[in-house]
Write a protein that holds these residues in place. Sequence first.
Motif, mmCIF file in Angstrom:
data_model
loop_
_atom_site.group_PDB
_atom_site.id
_atom_site.type_symbol
_atom_site.label_atom_id
_atom_site.label_comp_id
_atom_site.label_asym_id
_atom_site.label_seq_id
_atom_site.Cartn_x
_atom_site.Cartn_y
_atom_site.Cartn_z
ATOM 1 N N ASP A 164 0.797 -1.228 0.000
ATOM 2 C CA ASP A 164 0.000 0.000 0.000
ATOM 3 C C ASP A 164 0.832 1.282 0.000
ATOM 4 N N THR A 165 1.953 1.285 0.722
ATOM 5 C CA THR A 165 2.741 2.511 0.874
ATOM 6 C C THR A 165 4.133 2.199 1.406
ATOM 7 N N VAL A 166 4.937 3.245 1.505
ATOM 8 C CA VAL A 166 6.276 3.150 2.079
ATOM 9 C C VAL A 166 6.325 4.124 3.258
ATOM 10 N N LEU A 167 6.777 3.635 4.422
ATOM 11 C CA LEU A 167 6.889 4.455 5.633
ATOM 12 C C LEU A 167 8.336 4.549 6.070
ATOM 13 N N GLY A 168 8.753 5.740 6.431
ATOM 14 C CA GLY A 168 10.086 5.871 6.998
ATOM 15 C C GLY A 168 10.972 6.744 6.168
#
Length: 176
Positions: A164-168
């Motif tokens: 769904d997404t990239v975090l960090g």
Amino acid sequence: MTRLVTRSRAVVAMAMLMGCALLLTGCGIKRTGVIDSGHAPTVKVPGGKSTVIYFLSKEGDRLVPTPISGFEGHNINPEVLLLLLLEGPHGRAGEVGLTTALPRLAAGKDEQLTVSSYSHTGVTVGLPFAVGNLSAPARMQLVCTIGLSAVPDTDSPVTLKGPDTVLGPARCDLKR
């Protein structure tokens, strides 16, 4: 009026003398010599040569480092470490009530777990489930477990990558 002022000054002076006398008496405590009480207590703290997985306390409000026994002095493949984290607490960790905020890994999805090699920007963890809706404790479990094991004695930045997404990137915050 002068008599009243003189009398109050005398009372204040007497109170101060009594206070000083009490302080000088030491409240009746006698002096003693040095008492030998043995060695200082020691506690085995995870870190250094042992690999650690971060689970959550029974209440789910703080991270708890859980050493992996049987691998002292050895580096564990990061994908295996990630798989152990996603399986949840087993053995003694489960018995004392440690828990996890991470979803269980669906059957056959373990091949989709990836951990990049360390670079100056940190480590990227690829997960087969959505990371955008993970709670803060769940994210910290991943970040601390992988970030503190990527390079010994270093808090490496970790980027979480899901479908769904990239975090960090994020660093381990043990206050959570």
